[in-house]
Design a protein around this motif. Structure first.
Motif, short mmCIF file in Angstrom:
data_model
loop_
_atom_site.label_atom_id
_atom_site.label_comp_id
_atom_site.label_asym_id
_atom_site.label_seq_id
_atom_site.Cartn_x
_atom_site.Cartn_y
_atom_site.Cartn_z
N UNK A 123 0.83 -1.20 0.00
CA UNK A 123 0.00 0.00 0.00
C UNK A 123 0.88 1.26 0.00
N UNK A 124 0.31 2.40 -0.31
CA UNK A 124 1.11 3.62 -0.47
C UNK A 124 1.71 4.16 0.83
N UNK A 125 2.75 4.95 0.64
CA UNK A 125 3.32 5.76 1.72
C UNK A 125 3.08 7.22 1.37
N UNK A 126 2.40 7.93 2.25
CA UNK A 126 2.01 9.31 2.00
C UNK A 126 2.88 10.23 2.85
N UNK A 127 3.54 11.18 2.21
CA UNK A 127 4.45 12.09 2.91
C UNK A 127 3.71 13.13 3.74
N UNK A 128 4.47 13.96 4.40
CA UNK A 128 3.91 15.01 5.25
C UNK A 128 3.25 16.11 4.41
N UNK A 129 2.14 16.65 4.93
CA UNK A 129 1.51 17.80 4.30
C UNK A 129 0.82 17.52 2.98
N UNK A 130 0.55 16.27 2.65
CA UNK A 130 -0.10 15.91 1.38
C UNK A 130 -1.60 16.16 1.48
N UNK A 131 -2.20 16.60 0.36
CA UNK A 131 -3.65 16.76 0.26
C UNK A 131 -4.14 15.81 -0.83
N UNK A 132 -5.12 14.96 -0.49
CA UNK A 132 -5.66 13.97 -1.44
C UNK A 132 -7.13 14.30 -1.68
N UNK A 133 -7.46 14.69 -2.93
CA UNK A 133 -8.80 15.13 -3.27
C UNK A 133 -9.82 14.01 -3.28
#
Length: 240
Positions: A123-133
């Protein structure tokens, strides 16, 4: 720092995240009692604690209860950073080996999914401060870099560099470090390119070209009437 103080500090940061990122949030009490994204986080933290304590079935059960109550499905094995804000949240799915950094914002209908049946990081790794619509899908053990923005409805299957804007199916980086990569698009979600509209436009352009070719063929056939003369073997007996 004792455990009670850590819990209070974490809760305060979670509430502050909602107040800072949702204009509809009026006060801390409203966020505390009316925001399913916040409730889902605490169901997950309890489930995650049991999961890491090798009480995995209990962790899954608590996760299941949280899904029933909030409409947000977070596997107890997922790792969530502080300051995560899940806005509205209905339909959000976060898989087992997902890792989410700090101060991330996720809108409704987002999926962090896997692409493998093997028991490994999938599964994904999401970095800091990311916005996912809203409605975005991020698949596989890929990394979305810090401070990136994933457009609504995008399907991301490749690594995303930090400070990028991604849109489309499959997702394409169109801005990086504040500079245009392919085409100019405003950061507002409503102004992002529509891949379906682009495909329809290509079909219409091809249809126009085919119509022109048919017109040319018609003119050529019309200018040669001999091609339409009936064969003698089809003459009517009355004319003989």
């Amino acid at each position: 720092m004792n455990r009670e103080h850590r819990v209070f500090t974490t809760l305060k940061r979670d509430i502050r995240a909602a107040l800072d990122r949702d204009p509809a949030a009026r006060n801390a009490l409203e966020v505390l009692v009316c925001y399913p994204g916040l409730h889902a986080l605490y169901f997950h933290r309890i489930a995650h604690w049991f999961w890491n304590g090798n009480l995995k079935t209990l962790g899954r059960f608590i996760s299941h209860v949280g899904r029933f109550v909030t409409g947000i499905e977070i596997h107890p094995g997922a790792s969530l950073g502080l300051g995560l804000f899940i806005d509205h949240g209905i339909g959000v799915v976060i898989g087992e080996t997902s890792e989410i950094g700090e101060d991330v914002t996720i809108y409704q209908g987002v999926t962090l999914g896997g692409t493998s049946l093997e028991k490994k990081k999938r599964h994904p790794t999401i970095g800091n401060g990311v916005v996912i619509g809203a409605g975005a899908t991020i698949l596989g053990p890929i990394k979305v870099g810090d401070n990136s923005r994933i457009g609504s409805g995008s399907v991301v299957v490749k690594e995303v560099p930090p400070n990028s804007l991604v849109v489309g199916v499959p997702g394409q980086v169109i801005y990086r470090d504040g500079k245009r990569v392919s085409q100019a698009v405003d950061l507002e979600m409503t102004d992002m390119p529509d891949p379906a509209q682009k495909a329809i436009r290509c079909v219409l352009e091809r249809l126009t070209e085919l119509e022109k070719e048919v017109d040319v063929l018609k003119r050529e056939l019309t200018s040669s009437p001999a091609h339409y003369a009936p064969s003698s073997r089809y003459h009517s007996p009355r004319n003989e």
